[in-house]
Design an enzyme around this catalytic site. Structure first.
Site, short mmCIF file in Angstrom:
data_model
loop_
_atom_site.label_atom_id
_atom_site.label_comp_id
_atom_site.label_asym_id
_atom_site.label_seq_id
_atom_site.Cartn_x
_atom_site.Cartn_y
_atom_site.Cartn_z
CB CYS A 127 49.38 -3.28 -43.41
SG CYS A 127 50.55 -4.10 -42.29
CG HIS A 383 46.88 -8.02 -41.16
ND1 HIS A 383 46.57 -7.55 -42.42
CD2 HIS A 383 47.89 -7.20 -40.69
CE1 HIS A 383 47.34 -6.51 -42.70
NE2 HIS A 383 48.15 -6.29 -41.68
CB CYS A 413 48.06 1.47 -39.06
SG CYS A 413 48.17 -0.21 -38.37
N GLY A 415 53.01 -0.13 -41.76
CA GLY A 415 54.34 -0.15 -41.18
C GLY A 415 55.23 0.93 -41.75
#
Length: 427
Positions: A127, A383, A413, A415
């Site tokens: 991300c 997103h 954040c 993954g």
């Protein structure tokens, strides 16, 4: 156990030494130092994005990620007026593209008008990929490897999101507890985190509704218009199967009339008594973004308008099962590196992967909620995984400029258990 404790203490001592060395090597820190203008500053002269559209339903559902990237590239060349032959390298963040997107993204750059001498790479830090792309280019410029480059992101979740995007683990990885945790679905672990951290559904729904409401207001007031580059694409009407040519000019996931009460009626997605659902988590989306970077001295020589500068970034690891705490871990590190206090920052763009994790990070850091995502976030408009980190740059800089503010932080954040953050200054 004693050996492990000893190694841990040694690692902490080494980190403290490195941190001390880095602190000592910088003679100027803090907000005032950040606002100073120096020839070697890494500046942004153009930052834009395509609209973000709903995965499988929106305006880009039939458009390949490389075509979205091509649209961002051509818009950047047009808006900035940069001579494409001066761009030496392009980094593109993406998460789902087969083969990492390397081949088609290079092709997209060539089709957009960059010469064969402009190199291109794709990268995947999940991300944060779009932010990592911008940071890689900034660091290459700092190091003298290149003079001008583009950090970008592209993602078609409509065509590439699904089980096929997850690699099967070997017995070796499955046999290691923490390694095996890396493949736990993010929705499942975010549900567990919400329970562990005591974040009630009512607070998550309130936060999510606020994101939608802020995005609706921003869209109605035209606050996204400057950062968005409209894109004309082919689109198949799901009702008639007729292919049409449409121009997408705004984020189509933004919905009016969303309240905490309306979100409270949606069934939980990951467990019967859970708190996370489609309305308080980020949308599956398609889009692209691009950021043009160079030194201040280069921009001045070329007559490029400077809209902001990149200051510093941080990336940290956290437990895989607590991946959502990433911003709470990464933001203090980048603030420490730049000598900033949390109140020195005017706007925080923190990716809303899930309302639960974003709320946790805001509360853990003690941030002023009014400073966080003032135009809404990923819950409201989506997103696209590899795009968000680059998208946040244009969203942040345009809002800082509009409000006459200066210092911003972007963060997300990641993954498998990481967090990333960066400090930017608007001009």
């Amino acid at each position: 156990m004693a050996n492990q404790t000893g190694r841990g203490q040694q690692a902490q001592e080494r980190l403290s030494q490195v941190s001390s060395h880095l602190s000592g090597s910088s003679s100027q820190k803090g907000k005032q130092a950040l606002l100073e203008k120096n020839p070697d500053d890494i500046v942004i002269t153009c930052a834009l994005r395509t609209p973000i559209t709903r995965g499988g339903k929106g305006g880009f559902k039939n458009t390949a990620s490389a075509d979205l990237l091509h649209g961002a590239f051509t818009a950047l060349i047009r808006r900035s007026g940069i001579d494409p032959s001066l761009v030496e390298d392009i980094a593109v963040g993406t998460v789902l593209a087969p083969g990492g997107g390397a081949t088609e993204f290079r092709a997209a750059a060539l089709a957009a008008g960059f010469p064969v001498t402009t190199s291109c790479k794709s990268l995947n830090r999940q991300c944060s990929s779009g932010l990592q792309a911008c940071v890689d280019i900034a660091n290459a410029i700092k190091a003298g490897m290149i003079e001008i480059g583009i950090g970008a992101g592209a993602e078609s979740m409509s065509s590439q999101y699904g089980p096929q995007a997850v690699t099967e683990f070997s017995e070796l990885l499955e046999g290691h507890k923490e390694a095996a945790n890396c493949k736990v679905p993010m929705g499942v672990l975010s549900e567990k985190m919400a329970k562990a951290k005591g974040i009630p559904r009512s607070e998550q729904d309130k936060f999510a509704a606020s994101s939608f409401q802020k995005a609706v207001r921003a869209q109605q007031q035209g606050l996204f218009d400057e950062e968005i580059a409209p894109l004309t694409v082919k689109w198949t009407d799901p009702k008639t199967d007729e292919e049409k040519t449409i121009t997408v000019a705004k984020d189509d996931g933004v919905r009016e009339g969303i309240t905490a009460e309306s979100l409270g009626k949606i069934r939980p997605a990951f467990s019967k008594d859970g708190s996370i659902h489609a309305g308080n988590a980020s949308q599956i989306s398609d889009g692209a973004a691009a950021v043009l970077l160079m030194k201040r001295s280069t921009a001045q020589r070329l007559g490029q308008p400077i809209i902001g500068k990149f200051v510093q970034a941080s990336v940290v690891g956290v437990p895989p099962l607590l991946m959502g705490v990433g911003p709470a871990a990464a933001i203090p590190v980048v603030l420490q590196k730049t000598g900033l206090g949390k109140n020195d920052v005017d706007i925080y763009e923190i990716n809303e992967a899930f309302a639960s994790q974003c709320l946790y990070c805001i509360n853990e850091l003690g941030l002023d909620m009014e400073k966080v995502n003032p135009k809404g976030g990923a819950i409201a408009f989506g997103h696209p995984l590899g795009v968000t980190g680059a998208r946040q740059v244009s969203t942040l800089l345009t809002e800082l400029k509009r409000t006459g503010k200066k210092v911003g932080v972007t963060s997300m954040c990641i993954g498998t258990g990481m967090g990333m953050a960066a400090v930017w200054v608007a001009e």
